[in-house]
Design an enzyme around this catalytic site. Structure first.
Site, PDB file in Angstrom:
ATOM      1  N   GLU A  72       1.328  -5.610  -5.425  1.00  0.00           N
ATOM      2  CA  GLU A  72       0.810  -5.578  -6.248  1.00  0.00           C
ATOM      3  C   GLU A  72       1.944  -4.457  -6.563  1.00  0.00           C
ATOM      4  O   GLU A  72       2.342  -4.233  -7.975  1.00  0.00           O
ATOM      5  CB  GLU A  72      -0.151  -3.818  -6.304  1.00  0.00           C
ATOM      6  CG  GLU A  72      -0.942  -3.161  -6.661  1.00  0.00           C
ATOM      7  CD  GLU A  72      -1.759  -2.995  -6.843  1.00  0.00           C
ATOM      8  OE1 GLU A  72      -1.954  -1.753  -6.704  1.00  0.00           O
ATOM      9  OE2 GLU A  72      -2.575  -3.672  -6.629  1.00  0.00           O
TER      10      GLU A  72
ATOM     11  N   ASP B  63       1.210  -0.962  -0.252  1.00  0.00           N
ATOM     12  CA  ASP B  63      -0.113  -0.292  -0.530  1.00  0.00           C
ATOM     13  C   ASP B  63       0.791   1.341   0.244  1.00  0.00           C
ATOM     14  O   ASP B  63       1.077   2.312  -0.749  1.00  0.00           O
ATOM     15  CB  ASP B  63      -1.114   0.121   1.159  1.00  0.00           C
ATOM     16  CG  ASP B  63      -1.491  -0.992   0.978  1.00  0.00           C
ATOM     17  OD1 ASP B  63      -1.062  -2.482   2.420  1.00  0.00           O
ATOM     18  OD2 ASP B  63      -2.314  -1.512   0.877  1.00  0.00           O
TER      19      ASP B  63
END
Length: 380
Positions: free
Chosen positions: A276, A20
């Site tokens: 990610e 994140d």
């Protein structure tokens, strides 16, 4: 494009260690460096942030790093005037007082939910649509993605050109690796391994150790280290540790800043990545890769995995595509992947060509930061 006075706030709740904050830190820096925008990055976990930006002072509530105003997001929120553009990264919940501040503005801000990356078909249809509304403030969905009609991927200006130059410069690569204490054998293949815990790892290491081609496995400190240590038969592995088993050398690397991690990926012949941020950076490396996707309830993450694989392997010959599908799916199911690795190695040239072609195809889209700025321009 918006005037420099347009203020942006990005809110980040650190959920998965570094993914994140990795995404939001890259985005904040790019908005400042390439679009001359004043950006505040609100982060609730300064210690996680410090791992990718060692200059951070975890005790400061407010500081500037690389042109970005970094603010600690306290559990007890203090008043802050709302910005012109407000990004809630990965559906994080904004403080109630801040939402009231948004609603109190004479001109409501653009409120965006920067969602998780997915190749699923429904993403294109939902990108840019209105979401919930808080008083006078409308929130919109903003989806990164791999297809036209999405927000694209984070990609700094000139990234691929810098990558190509680096990969063509053996001296630069050698100097970078030496700076991290890496001295691979001249004929060794370099593989990076950044992953969650995985019971399928041992079978892969068995095959690598017995391969006629030497392998130098570079493992940044992280959650997979316990599985590596068990395979090696040692209690723990710390930064700097180097262990050899037959033709496999395992080396533990420190957690490095983002630009260094990019260079590490560029040096390697194959990159196993997770989450990610590292997933996207491995694609820009233009090298064959393996993704360990973040596990979700009811295995819904496997739908995301299959959707990406369908796009990523569509340019491969059928046998090579089958080998990659088998490797990725076994890895994400925690199954032995040794045989799948051997199957993939039989198709190495097309896998290399596909990795570069996929990278160039994705670079045809606008990058995520530019797409966000353009969305704001269209909105006003």
């Amino acid at each position: 494009m918006p005037q420099p006075k347009t203020r942006w706030d990005i809110f980040c709740t650190v959920v998965d260690n570094f993914g994140d904050i990795g995404v939001t830190w890259r985005l904040a820096r790019q908005l400042v460096a390439e679009h001359a925008l004043p950006v505040r990055l609100w982060v609730d976990d300064s210690h996680a942030f410090e791992r990718i930006c060692p200059e951070i002072d975890v005790d400061l509530a407010q500081q500037w790093q690389q042109g970005v105003e970094v603010r600690h997001w306290p559990s007890e929120w203090v008043h802050a005037e709302a910005a012109d553009v407000v990004i809630a990264a990965f559906a994080c919940q904004l403080p109630a007082n801040y939402m009231d501040s948004m609603a109190a503005r004479e001109t409501p801000p653009l409120w965006l939910n920067l969602d998780y990356l997915s190749a699923e078909d429904w993403v294109t249809g939902c990108h840019g649509l209105p979401s919930v509304k808080y008083k006078t403030v409308q929130k919109f969905f903003f989806f990164p993605g791999f297809k036209p009609g999405t927000g694209g991927l984070l990609r700094e200006r000139g990234l691929l050109e810098r990558r190509r130059q680096f990969q063509q410069d053996r001296s630069a690569q050698r100097q970078f690796l030496q700076g991290l204490g890496i001295d691979p054998a001249p004929d060794a293949q370099l593989i990076s391994l950044f992953a969650y815990e995985n019971t399928g790892l041992a079978s892969w290491l068995d095959v690598l150790a017995g391969d006629a081609t030497p392998t130098h496995l570079l493992v940044p400190e992280g959650r997979i280290l316990g599985d590596v240590a068990r395979w090696l038969g040692v209690e723990t592995l710390t930064v700097g540790a180097i262990q050899a088993r037959q033709t496999l050398t395992v080396q533990v690397l420190p957690f490095v800043r983002q630009d260094q991690y990019d260079h590490l990926l560029w040096c390697c012949d194959f990159n196993a990545v997770r989450g990610e941020d590292s997933f996207v950076r491995a694609q820009w490396a233009g090298r064959p890769m393996l993704w360990h996707i973040y596990q979700q309830d009811d295995d819904i993450h496997l739908d995301k995995l299959d959707a990406f694989l369908a796009l990523y392997t569509k340019g491969l010959p059928p046998e090579a595509a089958q080998a990659m599908n088998g490797l990725w799916r076994a890895w994400n199911a925690g199954q032995p992947i040794g045989e799948h690795w051997l199957a993939a190695r039989k198709h190495w040239p097309p896998l290399q060509e596909n990795a570069e072609a996929w990278c160039l195809e994705q670079a045809l889209q606008a990058d995520l930061a530019t797409a966000l700025v353009q969305f704001y321009v269209n909105w006003i």
